[in-house]
Scaffold this motif. Structure first.
Motif, PDB file in Angstrom:
ATOM      1  N   ARG A 188       0.808  -1.219   0.000  1.00 36.17           N
ATOM      2  CA  ARG A 188       0.000   0.000   0.000  1.00 36.17           C
ATOM      3  C   ARG A 188       0.841   1.268   0.000  1.00 36.17           C
ATOM      4  O   ARG A 188       0.306   2.369   0.017  1.00 36.17           O
ATOM      5  CB  ARG A 188      -0.923   0.004   1.221  1.00 36.17           C
ATOM      6  N   MET A 189       2.168   1.131   0.024  1.00 33.40           N
ATOM      7  CA  MET A 189       3.031   2.309   0.044  1.00 33.40           C
ATOM      8  C   MET A 189       2.917   3.046  -1.286  1.00 33.40           C
ATOM      9  O   MET A 189       2.919   2.436  -2.353  1.00 33.40           O
ATOM     10  CB  MET A 189       4.480   1.904   0.314  1.00 33.40           C
ATOM     11  N   THR A 190       2.821   4.369  -1.203  1.00 42.45           N
ATOM     12  CA  THR A 190       2.633   5.162  -2.407  1.00 42.45           C
ATOM     13  C   THR A 190       3.738   6.194  -2.541  1.00 42.45           C
ATOM     14  O   THR A 190       4.264   6.688  -1.543  1.00 42.45           O
ATOM     15  CB  THR A 190       1.266   5.876  -2.382  1.00 42.45           C
ATOM     16  N   THR A 191       4.090   6.502  -3.775  1.00 43.83           N
ATOM     17  CA  THR A 191       5.098   7.536  -4.030  1.00 43.83           C
ATOM     18  C   THR A 191       4.453   8.834  -4.485  1.00 43.83           C
ATOM     19  O   THR A 191       5.154   9.774  -4.879  1.00 43.83           O
ATOM     20  CB  THR A 191       6.081   7.045  -5.120  1.00 43.83           C
ATOM     21  N   GLN A 192       3.142   8.910  -4.414  1.00 40.39           N
ATOM     22  CA  GLN A 192       2.453  10.102  -4.917  1.00 40.39           C
ATOM     23  C   GLN A 192       2.762  11.359  -4.113  1.00 40.39           C
ATOM     24  O   GLN A 192       2.632  12.478  -4.623  1.00 40.39           O
ATOM     25  CB  GLN A 192       0.943   9.851  -4.920  1.00 40.39           C
ATOM     26  N   ASP A 193       3.163  11.189  -2.835  1.00 42.98           N
ATOM     27  CA  ASP A 193       3.418  12.350  -1.988  1.00 42.98           C
ATOM     28  C   ASP A 193       4.856  12.845  -2.067  1.00 42.98           C
ATOM     29  O   ASP A 193       5.216  13.810  -1.399  1.00 42.98           O
ATOM     30  CB  ASP A 193       3.090  12.015  -0.532  1.00 42.98           C
ATOM     31  N   VAL A 194       5.693  12.186  -2.878  1.00 49.23           N
ATOM     32  CA  VAL A 194       7.074  12.627  -3.022  1.00 49.23           C
ATOM     33  C   VAL A 194       7.123  13.881  -3.899  1.00 49.23           C
ATOM     34  O   VAL A 194       6.475  13.954  -4.941  1.00 49.23           O
ATOM     35  CB  VAL A 194       7.947  11.517  -3.639  1.00 49.23           C
TER      36      VAL A 194
ATOM     37  N   HIS B 239      19.965  12.761 -11.963  1.00 47.93           N
ATOM     38  CA  HIS B 239      19.553  11.773 -12.965  1.00 47.93           C
ATOM     39  C   HIS B 239      20.637  10.705 -13.105  1.00 47.93           C
ATOM     40  O   HIS B 239      21.843  11.013 -13.113  1.00 47.93           O
ATOM     41  CB  HIS B 239      19.274  12.447 -14.297  1.00 47.93           C
ATOM     42  N   GLY B 240      20.113   9.423 -13.261  1.00 47.08           N
ATOM     43  CA  GLY B 240      20.907   8.214 -13.318  1.00 47.08           C
ATOM     44  C   GLY B 240      22.207   8.273 -14.011  1.00 47.08           C
ATOM     45  O   GLY B 240      23.020   7.432 -13.924  1.00 47.08           O
TER      46      GLY B 240
ATOM     47  N   TRP C 272      10.523   5.931  -5.270  1.00 46.83           N
ATOM     48  CA  TRP C 272      10.309   7.041  -6.197  1.00 46.83           C
ATOM     49  C   TRP C 272      11.582   7.325  -6.986  1.00 46.83           C
ATOM     50  O   TRP C 272      11.534   7.534  -8.213  1.00 46.83           O
ATOM     51  CB  TRP C 272       9.863   8.286  -5.448  1.00 46.83           C
ATOM     52  N   ILE C 273      12.715   7.353  -6.296  1.00 47.54           N
ATOM     53  CA  ILE C 273      13.992   7.645  -6.949  1.00 47.54           C
ATOM     54  C   ILE C 273      14.274   6.621  -8.042  1.00 47.54           C
ATOM     55  O   ILE C 273      14.649   6.964  -9.168  1.00 47.54           O
ATOM     56  CB  ILE C 273      15.127   7.672  -5.904  1.00 47.54           C
ATOM     57  N   GLU C 274      14.084   5.370  -7.728  1.00 49.01           N
ATOM     58  CA  GLU C 274      14.360   4.318  -8.706  1.00 49.01           C
ATOM     59  C   GLU C 274      13.373   4.354  -9.866  1.00 49.01           C
ATOM     60  O   GLU C 274      13.754   4.214 -11.038  1.00 49.01           O
ATOM     61  CB  GLU C 274      14.322   2.958  -8.015  1.00 49.01           C
ATOM     62  N   GLU C 275      12.098   4.531  -9.563  1.00 50.97           N
ATOM     63  CA  GLU C 275      11.068   4.518 -10.601  1.00 50.97           C
ATOM     64  C   GLU C 275      11.192   5.704 -11.555  1.00 50.97           C
ATOM     65  O   GLU C 275      10.745   5.621 -12.709  1.00 50.97           O
ATOM     66  CB  GLU C 275       9.681   4.521  -9.966  1.00 50.97           C
ATOM     67  N   ASN C 276      11.804   6.793 -11.097  1.00 52.96           N
ATOM     68  CA  ASN C 276      11.888   7.989 -11.926  1.00 52.96           C
ATOM     69  C   ASN C 276      13.279   8.230 -12.496  1.00 52.96           C
ATOM     70  O   ASN C 276      13.560   9.317 -13.020  1.00 52.96           O
ATOM     71  CB  ASN C 276      11.431   9.208 -11.118  1.00 52.96           C
ATOM     72  N   GLY C 277      14.141   7.238 -12.409  1.00 47.89           N
ATOM     73  CA  GLY C 277      15.435   7.327 -13.070  1.00 47.89           C
ATOM     74  C   GLY C 277      16.442   8.217 -12.384  1.00 47.89           C
ATOM     75  O   GLY C 277      17.351   8.748 -13.035  1.00 47.89           O
TER      76      GLY C 277
END
Length: 276
Positions: free
Chosen positions: A115-121, A275-276, A238-243
């Motif tokens: 249930r953890m969400t990254t929407q609040d980052v 960025h990565g 969030w960091i990983e999912e957004n590169g």
């Protein structure tokens, strides 16, 4: 004199234990009926029994207990030994309680993983800030290592600032940096608060300038800091999912610092990224 059963009840021990103490010569009965073999004890022997039990609680073997008692340890020495053991047990209890809290926090993270969400980052730049701070070294980044190190720093920091007549101009900010050789586990814990003053050695605190951060992944954590791992893992996802990649030291900005009620605390977690 008292029968072995009565003496056991008075001393709050078992008859079996008294028989064993007799067999090894640790606590002999005052008299033994030659016909029945019944053992009898005196009230004075309760003093030795009390010392036997107390020394056993210190973790000593019965052989060690006997050697100490035969050397006639006085009351003051025995009291000192018991106090030392009490301090050791209290420290162990505190460590176990902290470990239990960490386990419970980790279980809560596992239970909410789906249930953890990254929407609040929020990705945003961080302005430079000047801090008055105290620092100390923790063995690792583990919560049970960080907590005991940072917790006493803030009361001492605020005490020194008040004595120096320095008023904070903004929130408290904690940040962390590796200690020693690269790849080591030790971490320097910096406990700071925003100020608008020049460095003054007489104040007894360090005044440092944290540089601006072009981009940081941030999230608001509600509740005690010993549960912040869950929010940090939101940032990691969030960091990983957004590169992005982590690019600097994590900061904790205490927007609502509640030492008396940690569950009401509000903290912004900041992690510089690129960025990565």
């Amino acid at each position: 004199m008292f029968s072995i059963g009565d003496f056991a009840r008075l001393g709050r021990v078992s008859v079996r234990m008294l028989r064993h103490y007799d067999s090894i010569g640790l606590l002999r009965p005052a008299a033994v009926d030659p016909h029945s073999g019944y053992r009898y004890y005196t009230a004075e022997q309760l003093r030795r029994l009390n010392r036997v039990i107390a020394l056993k609680e210190l973790g000593l073997t019965l052989a060690q207990v006997q050697a100490i008692l035969d050397d006639a340890v006085d009351v003051a020495e025995l009291r000192g030994m018991l106090r030392l053991r009490r301090s050791q047990l209290e420290a162990q209890l505190a460590a176990d309680s902290a470990r239990l809290a960490g386990i419970e926090a980790r279980l809560r993270m596992i239970e909410t993983e789906g249930r953890m969400t990254t929407q609040d980052v929020v990705l945003k730049p961080i302005a430079p800030v000047r801090l008055a701070e105290l620092s100390a070294t923790a063995p690792s980044y583990q919560t049970e290592d960080i907590g005991p190190v940072i917790q006493p720093l803030y009361p001492e920091l605020f005490r020194r600032l008040e004595a120096a007549g320095i008023r904070p101009s903004g929130p408290g900010i904690a940040w962390y940096a590796p200690a020693g050789e690269p790849g080591g586990e030790a971490v320097v814990v910096h406990a700071g608060v925003t100020v608008d003053v020049d460095p003054d050695p007489a104040a007894g605190v360090a005044v440092v300038d944290l540089p601006a951060v072009p981009a940081a992944a941030t999230v608001i954590h509600h509740g005690p800091m010993d549960e912040a791992e869950q929010s940090m893992q939101v940032l990691a996802r969030w960091i990983e999912e957004n590169g992005y990649r982590a690019d600097g030291f994590a900061r904790e900005v205490y927007l609502d610092y509640c030492p008396e009620a940690p569950e009401k605390g509000v903290t912004e977690l900041q992690l510089p990224v690129r960025h990565g």
